[in-house]
Design an enzyme around this catalytic site. Sequence first.
Site, PDB file in Angstrom:
ATOM      1  CG  HIS A 172      70.828   0.622  -5.254  1.00 34.57           C
ATOM      2  ND1 HIS A 172      71.637  -0.443  -4.950  1.00 34.57           N
ATOM      3  CD2 HIS A 172      69.683   0.401  -4.568  1.00 34.57           C
ATOM      4  CE1 HIS A 172      71.004  -1.263  -4.135  1.00 34.57           C
ATOM      5  NE2 HIS A 172      69.810  -0.778  -3.891  1.00 34.57           N
TER       6      HIS A 172
ATOM      7  CD  GLU B 263      63.701  -5.387  -2.181  1.00 34.14           C
ATOM      8  OE1 GLU B 263      63.943  -4.384  -2.856  1.00 34.14           O
ATOM      9  OE2 GLU B 263      64.249  -5.636  -1.092  1.00 34.14           O
TER      10      GLU B 263
ATOM     11  CG  ASP C  49      68.560  -1.825   4.980  1.00 33.96           C
ATOM     12  OD1 ASP C  49      67.451  -2.296   4.659  1.00 33.96           O
ATOM     13  OD2 ASP C  49      69.636  -2.383   4.663  1.00 33.96           O
TER      14      ASP C  49
ATOM     15  CG  ASP D  63      65.857  -0.855  -3.195  1.00 34.22           C
ATOM     16  OD1 ASP D  63      65.206  -1.612  -2.449  1.00 34.22           O
ATOM     17  OD2 ASP D  63      67.009  -1.120  -3.574  1.00 34.22           O
TER      18      ASP D  63
ATOM     19  CD  GLU E 268      67.449  -6.109   0.374  1.00 33.42           C
ATOM     20  OE1 GLU E 268      67.408  -6.993  -0.499  1.00 33.42           O
ATOM     21  OE2 GLU E 268      67.889  -4.962   0.142  1.00 33.42           O
ATOM     22  CD  GLU E 269      69.383  -1.940  -0.551  1.00 37.52           C
ATOM     23  OE1 GLU E 269      70.230  -2.597  -1.161  1.00 37.52           O
ATOM     24  OE2 GLU E 269      68.337  -1.502  -1.065  1.00 37.52           O
TER      25      GLU E 269
HETATM   26 ZN   LIG Z   1      65.464  -3.291  -1.754  1.00 36.74          ZN
END
Ligand SMILES: [Zn+2]
Length: 386
Positions: A359, A169, A74, A105, A140-141
């Site tokens: 992100h 990660e 995700d 990520d 996870e996010e």
């Molecule tokens: Zn991550």
Amino acid sequence: MPADPIAIARNLLRCPSVTPAEGGALAYLQKVLAAEGFAIERVTFSEPGHPDVENLYARIGSGAPHLVFAGHTDVVPPGEPGKWTHPPFAGAIAGDVLYGRGAVDMKGAVACAIAASLDYLAAQGGKPKGSLSFLITGDEEGVAVNGTVKLLTWAAARGETFDHCLLGEPTNPHALSDMIKIGRRGSQNGTLIVTGTSGHVAYPALADNPVRGVVKLIAALLAEPLDAGSAHFDPSNLEFTSVDVGNATVNVIPAEAWARFNIRFNDCHTRESLRALIERRAGAAAAAGSVRWRIEWEPSNADVFVTQPGPFVDLVRAAVADITGRMPALSTSGGTSDARFIKDYCPVVEFGLVNATMHQIDERVATADLVALTALYRRVLVRYFG
Ligand SMILES: [Zn+2]
């Protein structure tokens, strides 16, 4: 022909798997891993008040040792797609750089782990000397309630046991060899609430302004460090993030003031001892100033942990050095990750791509890094299974 991590990463990046959407990412992984002989389980978890989330567990081999590669497919939302140089879900390559939400990520690292595993298995005649698994979540996010934490419980109920875990990660600030994460700080949110008595600003003697009290307690809580750090951790840190009275007028003394804060804490504390320390300090300052106060602590599943340096940490470190020529630092910096759940089952170490663009608009990865990380994970497998 060796497996191509860039092609796998592009296929994953084309899946719009913004949490909680599966977006085709797990279906793609299932197809790739099943073709190599992995036994695949797709598991969907539910929780009242939260969307259902799909997860994947894949295993090949039945003996020990058992190495599990953990990760998530995700991603966070892309923001305004128009601000991206290349569309966020296109898997575009420009120059030697791959663009897309999740590039670092962490779909890129998942692709590298898959490619490394396929290459390793091909060299072994299709079977590992032991067991190799993938524990991949789609939560996870987000709030992480229907992801790794439940997948681990589910796996344990099936009798799955893991000897070691590598979580991909993005751990590196600048270059692929910077740092391995061997632990994470804990996180605790709280709200400090000071109660007063409201009244007219022109008649302060008839009121008790809670702003005075909250300022005193904030100052007291910021006056002293929480600790001096420990062998593997920086000092713990308390940050106030919001101070409010909710007052819409200028001539009324408010009845209550509150200050929200977050603490990132190291292994000098448990959650309980940390809360006690904060309440002791607030209580001492409040008693000196006759302040009426309380703290509301939020529940949290982010506890501090450290994987003590030893053979597994050394093995991953050596693999990084083998491929990059540089010995990575051991770090516990940054936010929380799913390692906080995995550590209850087996030692876990985190190593992945460069996190500089995670992100962000134009999240991207150098294709050379994907090739190097694949070689590095392959090196881990060779060293691990001997
Ligand atoms: Zn991550």
